[in-house]
Motif scaffolding. Structure first.
Motif, short mmCIF file in Angstrom:
data_model
loop_
_atom_site.label_atom_id
_atom_site.label_comp_id
_atom_site.label_asym_id
_atom_site.label_seq_id
_atom_site.Cartn_x
_atom_site.Cartn_y
_atom_site.Cartn_z
N TYR A 55 0.84 -1.17 -0.12
CA TYR A 55 -0.03 -0.07 0.10
C TYR A 55 0.94 1.27 0.03
O TYR A 55 1.94 1.35 0.10
N VAL A 57 0.34 5.65 0.88
CA VAL A 57 -0.41 6.56 1.50
C VAL A 57 0.10 8.16 1.23
O VAL A 57 1.33 8.20 1.29
N THR A 88 -3.24 -3.17 5.88
CA THR A 88 -2.28 -2.11 6.51
C THR A 88 -1.81 -2.54 7.82
O THR A 88 -2.41 -3.25 8.33
N GLY A 90 -2.05 -0.91 10.58
CA GLY A 90 -3.03 -0.60 11.37
C GLY A 90 -2.41 0.14 12.77
O GLY A 90 -1.06 -0.15 13.27
N HIS A 91 -3.17 0.84 13.35
CA HIS A 91 -2.61 1.82 14.46
C HIS A 91 -3.78 2.38 15.68
O HIS A 91 -4.94 2.38 14.97
N HIS A 93 -4.54 5.81 17.25
CA HIS A 93 -3.90 7.24 17.51
C HIS A 93 -2.99 7.38 18.84
O HIS A 93 -3.77 7.16 19.79
N GLU A 100 -11.82 9.28 13.37
CA GLU A 100 -11.08 9.62 12.05
C GLU A 100 -12.21 9.30 11.04
O GLU A 100 -13.24 8.47 11.44
N TYR A 102 -13.25 7.63 7.31
CA TYR A 102 -12.75 6.90 6.06
C TYR A 102 -13.84 7.22 5.02
O TYR A 102 -14.84 6.96 5.28
N HIS A 139 -7.60 0.81 14.01
CA HIS A 139 -7.84 0.36 12.69
C HIS A 139 -7.20 0.30 11.80
O HIS A 139 -5.92 0.71 11.99
N TYR A 151 -9.03 4.86 -0.62
CA TYR A 151 -9.69 5.60 0.42
C TYR A 151 -9.08 6.76 0.86
O TYR A 151 -8.10 6.95 1.04
N TYR A 155 -8.22 13.11 9.86
CA TYR A 155 -7.94 13.11 11.15
C TYR A 155 -7.61 14.35 11.68
O TYR A 155 -6.95 15.15 11.00
N HIS A 161 0.18 8.62 15.31
CA HIS A 161 -0.04 7.14 15.05
C HIS A 161 0.85 6.29 16.08
O HIS A 161 1.95 6.45 16.27
N TYR A 163 1.79 2.63 16.45
CA TYR A 163 1.89 1.31 16.04
C TYR A 163 2.20 0.21 16.81
O TYR A 163 2.17 -0.80 16.79
C1 PAN Z 1 -4.97 6.16 7.42
C2 PAN Z 1 -3.51 5.20 7.53
C3 PAN Z 1 -3.43 4.47 6.21
C4 PAN Z 1 -2.04 3.58 6.43
O1 PAN Z 1 -4.23 7.35 6.83
O2 PAN Z 1 -2.49 5.66 7.93
O3 PAN Z 1 -4.47 3.49 6.05
O4 PAN Z 1 -2.33 2.68 7.35
P1 PAN Z 1 -1.20 2.72 8.64
O5 PAN Z 1 -0.96 4.00 9.01
O6 PAN Z 1 -1.83 1.68 9.59
O7 PAN Z 1 0.29 2.06 7.95
C5 PAN Z 1 -5.09 6.70 8.95
O8 PAN Z 1 -5.83 5.92 9.54
N1 PAN Z 1 -4.28 7.80 9.43
O9 PAN Z 1 -4.46 8.05 10.93
#
Ligand code: PAN
Ligand code: ZN
Length: 196
Positions: A55, A57, A88, A90-91, A93, A100, A102, A139, A151, A155, A161, A163
């Motif tokens: 992926y 971003v 992805t 995922g994380h 915040h 957020e 989407y 997410h 998508y 946010y 983020h 992780y």
């Molecule tokens: C998104 C994510 C995006 C990539 O913009 O950053 O889907 O996923 P990861 O950051 O988990 O690698 C988002 O949720 N931003 O907050």
């Protein structure tokens, strides 16, 4: 204060190419997703064939501070590791209360959601759809289709983020290709099936 000019404030999504004007792009390849997929053997086998882009971003960070927003266009390619769809990292915040939104641009997939107090969810998302990700909710996006899943995520600039919490324990649920299409099941159940 930003200048109120369209040069600064207007952006354009090109869904066909998954690009967002005025954005800084970052990429994640398969090798950077070690530990994210349930099937370790399938992960190593896939990596032995190459290191595909999973992926990218493209993020816009116009300003910062109280009230500011950021947004990023995600393009998650179609594919699987074993039975599990491309995903992805995922994380959460870092600022846990940050929610957020989407917005689905093209392709089809969904959002795996979970909270630190044990709630789990999966919400499908496709072009034209909107998913609200509440605060305090980890997410992860998955692509359950055959074309790139594009998508937009919007946010708070202060969200940050985190992780680490996901990297330690991974999501409790997985989204896998089943006989009747995408299936969401507990990771432990999927792993037990792999061991048999
Ligand atoms: C998104 C994510 C995006 C990539 O913009 O950053 O889907 O996923 P990861 O950051 O988990 O690698 C988002 O949720 N931003 O907050
Ligand atoms: Zn986020």
């Amino acid at each position: 204060m930003l200048d109120l000019t369209s040069d600064l404030l207007a952006h354009q999504i090109d869904a066909a190419t998954g690009t967002l004007s005025g954005a800084d792009a970052s990429e994640r390849h398969l090798s950077q997703l070690r530990g994210c997929f349930a099937d370790q053997a399938a992960f190593e086998a896939a990596l032995a064939q190459g290191d595909p882009l999973v992926y990218s971003v493209a993020s816009v960070e116009r300003d910062s501070g109280d009230g500011a927003l950021r947004f990023g266009l995600g393009t998650l390619y179609p594919g699987r590791v074993g039975q599990e769809y491309y995903l992805t990292k995922g994380h959460y915040h870092s600022w846990r209360a940050a929610a957020e939104v989407y917005i689905g641009i093209s392709g089809a997939g969904g959002l795996l959601l979970e909270t630190e107090d044990g709630q789990d969810g999966y919400v499908p998302l496709a072009a034209g759809g909107i998913v609200y990700v509440p605060g305090h909710t980890a997410h992860r996006t998955v692509n359950t289709g055959t074309e790139p899943f594009v998508y937009l995520g919007v946010y708070p600039a202060e969200a940050g983020h985190d992780y680490g919490a996901i990297a330690d324990n991974n999501f409790r649920q997985v989204v896998v290709a089943g006989p009747q299409g995408p299936a969401v099941l507990p990771r432990a159940q999927h792993l037990a099936g792999l061991a048999n």
